[in-house]
Design an enzyme around this catalytic site. Sequence first.
Site, PDB file in Angstrom:
ATOM      1  N   ASN A   9     -17.610 -13.207  40.240  1.00 31.04           N
ATOM      2  CA  ASN A   9     -17.065 -14.472  39.740  1.00 31.04           C
ATOM      3  C   ASN A   9     -17.684 -15.585  40.578  1.00 31.04           C
ATOM      4  O   ASN A   9     -17.304 -15.781  41.721  1.00 31.04           O
ATOM      5  CB  ASN A   9     -15.533 -14.447  39.867  1.00 31.04           C
ATOM      6  CG  ASN A   9     -14.911 -15.765  39.457  1.00 31.04           C
ATOM      7  OD1 ASN A   9     -15.596 -16.656  38.931  1.00 31.04           O
ATOM      8  ND2 ASN A   9     -13.607 -15.897  39.696  1.00 31.04           N
ATOM      9  N   TRP A  10     -18.611 -16.284  39.975  1.00 29.34           N
ATOM     10  CA  TRP A  10     -19.352 -17.307  40.738  1.00 29.34           C
ATOM     11  C   TRP A  10     -18.559 -18.600  40.901  1.00 29.34           C
ATOM     12  O   TRP A  10     -18.981 -19.511  41.590  1.00 29.34           O
ATOM     13  CB  TRP A  10     -20.706 -17.591  40.071  1.00 29.34           C
ATOM     14  CG  TRP A  10     -21.656 -16.424  40.125  1.00 29.34           C
ATOM     15  CD1 TRP A  10     -21.403 -15.166  40.620  1.00 29.34           C
ATOM     16  CD2 TRP A  10     -23.020 -16.386  39.675  1.00 29.34           C
ATOM     17  NE1 TRP A  10     -22.510 -14.361  40.498  1.00 29.34           N
ATOM     18  CE2 TRP A  10     -23.524 -15.090  39.919  1.00 29.34           C
ATOM     19  CE3 TRP A  10     -23.858 -17.330  39.080  1.00 29.34           C
ATOM     20  CZ2 TRP A  10     -24.823 -14.709  39.595  1.00 29.34           C
ATOM     21  CZ3 TRP A  10     -25.168 -16.959  38.747  1.00 29.34           C
ATOM     22  CH2 TRP A  10     -25.634 -15.656  39.011  1.00 29.34           C
ATOM     23  N   LYS A  11     -17.425 -18.687  40.200  1.00 28.51           N
ATOM     24  CA  LYS A  11     -16.554 -19.872  40.287  1.00 28.51           C
ATOM     25  C   LYS A  11     -17.384 -21.147  40.041  1.00 28.51           C
ATOM     26  O   LYS A  11     -18.366 -21.106  39.292  1.00 28.51           O
ATOM     27  CB  LYS A  11     -15.822 -19.884  41.627  1.00 28.51           C
ATOM     28  CG  LYS A  11     -15.079 -18.559  41.876  1.00 28.51           C
ATOM     29  CD  LYS A  11     -14.106 -18.600  43.016  1.00 28.51           C
ATOM     30  CE  LYS A  11     -13.449 -17.232  43.180  1.00 28.51           C
ATOM     31  NZ  LYS A  11     -12.442 -17.189  44.217  1.00 28.51           N
ATOM     32  N   HIS A  95      -7.142 -16.228  36.211  1.00 25.72           N
ATOM     33  CA  HIS A  95      -7.455 -16.250  37.642  1.00 25.72           C
ATOM     34  C   HIS A  95      -6.437 -17.122  38.366  1.00 25.72           C
ATOM     35  O   HIS A  95      -5.966 -18.120  37.814  1.00 25.72           O
ATOM     36  CB  HIS A  95      -8.875 -16.792  37.854  1.00 25.72           C
ATOM     37  CG  HIS A  95      -9.369 -16.554  39.238  1.00 25.72           C
ATOM     38  ND1 HIS A  95      -8.974 -17.342  40.301  1.00 25.72           N
ATOM     39  CD2 HIS A  95     -10.182 -15.597  39.750  1.00 25.72           C
ATOM     40  CE1 HIS A  95      -9.543 -16.875  41.406  1.00 25.72           C
ATOM     41  NE2 HIS A  95     -10.277 -15.818  41.105  1.00 25.72           N
ATOM     42  N   GLU A  97      -6.783 -19.273  40.518  1.00 23.71           N
ATOM     43  CA  GLU A  97      -7.194 -20.681  40.624  1.00 23.71           C
ATOM     44  C   GLU A  97      -6.882 -21.427  39.324  1.00 23.71           C
ATOM     45  O   GLU A  97      -6.596 -22.624  39.354  1.00 23.71           O
ATOM     46  CB  GLU A  97      -8.684 -20.759  40.996  1.00 23.71           C
ATOM     47  CG  GLU A  97      -8.892 -20.332  42.446  1.00 23.71           C
ATOM     48  CD  GLU A  97     -10.214 -19.633  42.738  1.00 23.71           C
ATOM     49  OE1 GLU A  97     -11.157 -19.748  41.934  1.00 23.71           O
ATOM     50  OE2 GLU A  97     -10.282 -18.953  43.784  1.00 23.71           O
ATOM     51  N   GLU A 167      -5.670  -9.459  42.181  1.00 25.86           N
ATOM     52  CA  GLU A 167      -6.237 -10.288  43.241  1.00 25.86           C
ATOM     53  C   GLU A 167      -5.105 -10.951  44.024  1.00 25.86           C
ATOM     54  O   GLU A 167      -4.583 -11.998  43.595  1.00 25.86           O
ATOM     55  CB  GLU A 167      -7.131 -11.384  42.640  1.00 25.86           C
ATOM     56  CG  GLU A 167      -8.308 -10.850  41.863  1.00 25.86           C
ATOM     57  CD  GLU A 167      -9.430 -11.884  41.743  1.00 25.86           C
ATOM     58  OE1 GLU A 167     -10.529 -11.612  42.239  1.00 25.86           O
ATOM     59  OE2 GLU A 167      -9.183 -12.965  41.186  1.00 25.86           O
ATOM     60  N   GLY A 173     -10.894 -15.536  49.258  1.00 21.44           N
ATOM     61  CA  GLY A 173     -11.663 -16.515  50.031  1.00 21.44           C
ATOM     62  C   GLY A 173     -11.178 -16.693  51.460  1.00 21.44           C
ATOM     63  O   GLY A 173     -11.578 -17.625  52.144  1.00 21.44           O
ATOM     64  N   SER A 213     -11.817 -11.054  48.974  1.00 23.49           N
ATOM     65  CA  SER A 213     -12.649 -10.816  50.155  1.00 23.49           C
ATOM     66  C   SER A 213     -13.306  -9.437  50.174  1.00 23.49           C
ATOM     67  O   SER A 213     -13.447  -8.824  51.237  1.00 23.49           O
ATOM     68  CB  SER A 213     -11.837 -11.053  51.435  1.00 23.49           C
ATOM     69  OG  SER A 213     -11.393 -12.400  51.498  1.00 23.49           O
ATOM     70  N   GLY A 234     -15.821 -12.778  44.596  1.00 24.51           N
ATOM     71  CA  GLY A 234     -16.180 -14.185  44.612  1.00 24.51           C
ATOM     72  C   GLY A 234     -17.340 -14.430  45.557  1.00 24.51           C
ATOM     73  O   GLY A 234     -18.510 -14.215  45.222  1.00 24.51           O
ATOM     74  N   GLY A 235     -17.028 -14.874  46.775  1.00 28.67           N
ATOM     75  CA  GLY A 235     -18.042 -15.284  47.751  1.00 28.67           C
ATOM     76  C   GLY A 235     -19.212 -14.331  47.893  1.00 28.67           C
ATOM     77  O   GLY A 235     -20.382 -14.764  47.869  1.00 28.67           O
TER      78      GLY A 235
HETATM   79  P1  13P Z   1     -13.504 -13.832  47.220  1.00 29.01           P
HETATM   80  O1  13P Z   1     -14.265 -12.554  46.992  1.00 29.01           O
HETATM   81  O2  13P Z   1     -14.352 -14.982  47.615  1.00 29.01           O
HETATM   82  O3  13P Z   1     -12.304 -13.626  48.102  1.00 29.01           O
HETATM   83  O4  13P Z   1     -12.912 -14.253  45.755  1.00 29.01           O
HETATM   84  C1  13P Z   1     -12.213 -13.316  45.013  1.00 29.01           C
HETATM   85  C2  13P Z   1     -11.998 -13.877  43.674  1.00 29.01           C
HETATM   86  O5  13P Z   1     -11.241 -14.816  43.502  1.00 29.01           O
HETATM   87  C3  13P Z   1     -12.765 -13.315  42.565  1.00 29.01           C
HETATM   88  O6  13P Z   1     -12.277 -13.738  41.330  1.00 29.01           O
END
Ligand code: 13P
Length: 250
Positions: A9-11, A95, A97, A167, A173, A213, A234-235
């Site tokens: 997920n590149w957000k 998600h 977010e 999640e 993050g 993470s 994500g990251g």
């Molecule tokens: P991180 O891997 O950066 O913690 O993000 C997880 C995430 O929200 C994937 O959708």
Amino acid sequence: MRKNILAGNWKMNCDLSQTQGLITDLKTGLVKDFNCELMIAPSHPFLYNAFNSTSDTLIEVVAQNVCEAQNGAYTGEISVDMLDSIGIKTVIIGHSERRDTYGETNELLAAKTKTALGKGMRVIFCCGEHLEQRKAGNYFETVTGQIEKGLFDLTAKQMEQVVVAYEPVWAIGTGETASPEQAQEMHAHLRSFLETKFGKETANNTSILYGGSVKPSNASEIFAKPDVDGGLVGGASLDAQSFLDIANAF
Ligand code: 13P
């Protein structure tokens, strides 16, 4: 049979040239078959470009969000028809977010899910508790509540097109990962909860991904748990090598 899936997920990261660069790096690193489906979710403006650039690979390009309505006066929204018309077949819905920053409710997420499934798309449906809920010990109720309100209007047949992503918000993050035991505990709980509504076969066939993470250094022990069928990353998905190293963990 449920599938192993690794989704990046590149957000809201990467402009056009960064998106293209990351895809080029991923393609360069795709030198072997991985024991999982690989998905990437770039930002909406670059989906078409990403779809075309990966059409000669096994990487699936997926969307980070979609509108619940079909079309019309919804300024700024993206419809399932639009996504479908550029080849997108899977969308992430719910998600944390989207829930927390944009106020997306369980009811809205249920509507988005039905709209996406109605178009024949696959849905990655996210759920997860906040730190306070974990500390207060009501994390099972929180997460099953999200699943019940988001998915329990579906039929077992529709549920076959849904992947669940657990999640925990406190692990997103933050660098703090749920332990493999915490992930397994929740995933097993979710699977038995799905069974109460959709039956054993559907529950067993549902891929449940862990997100929060995930890194190359912790992926193998998390993915080794029997009810963890992959990751939503994500990251660490913003670096081709680390994403592929995570894919290697299966
Ligand atoms: P991180 O891997 O950066 O913690 O993000 C997880 C995430 O929200 C994937 O959708």
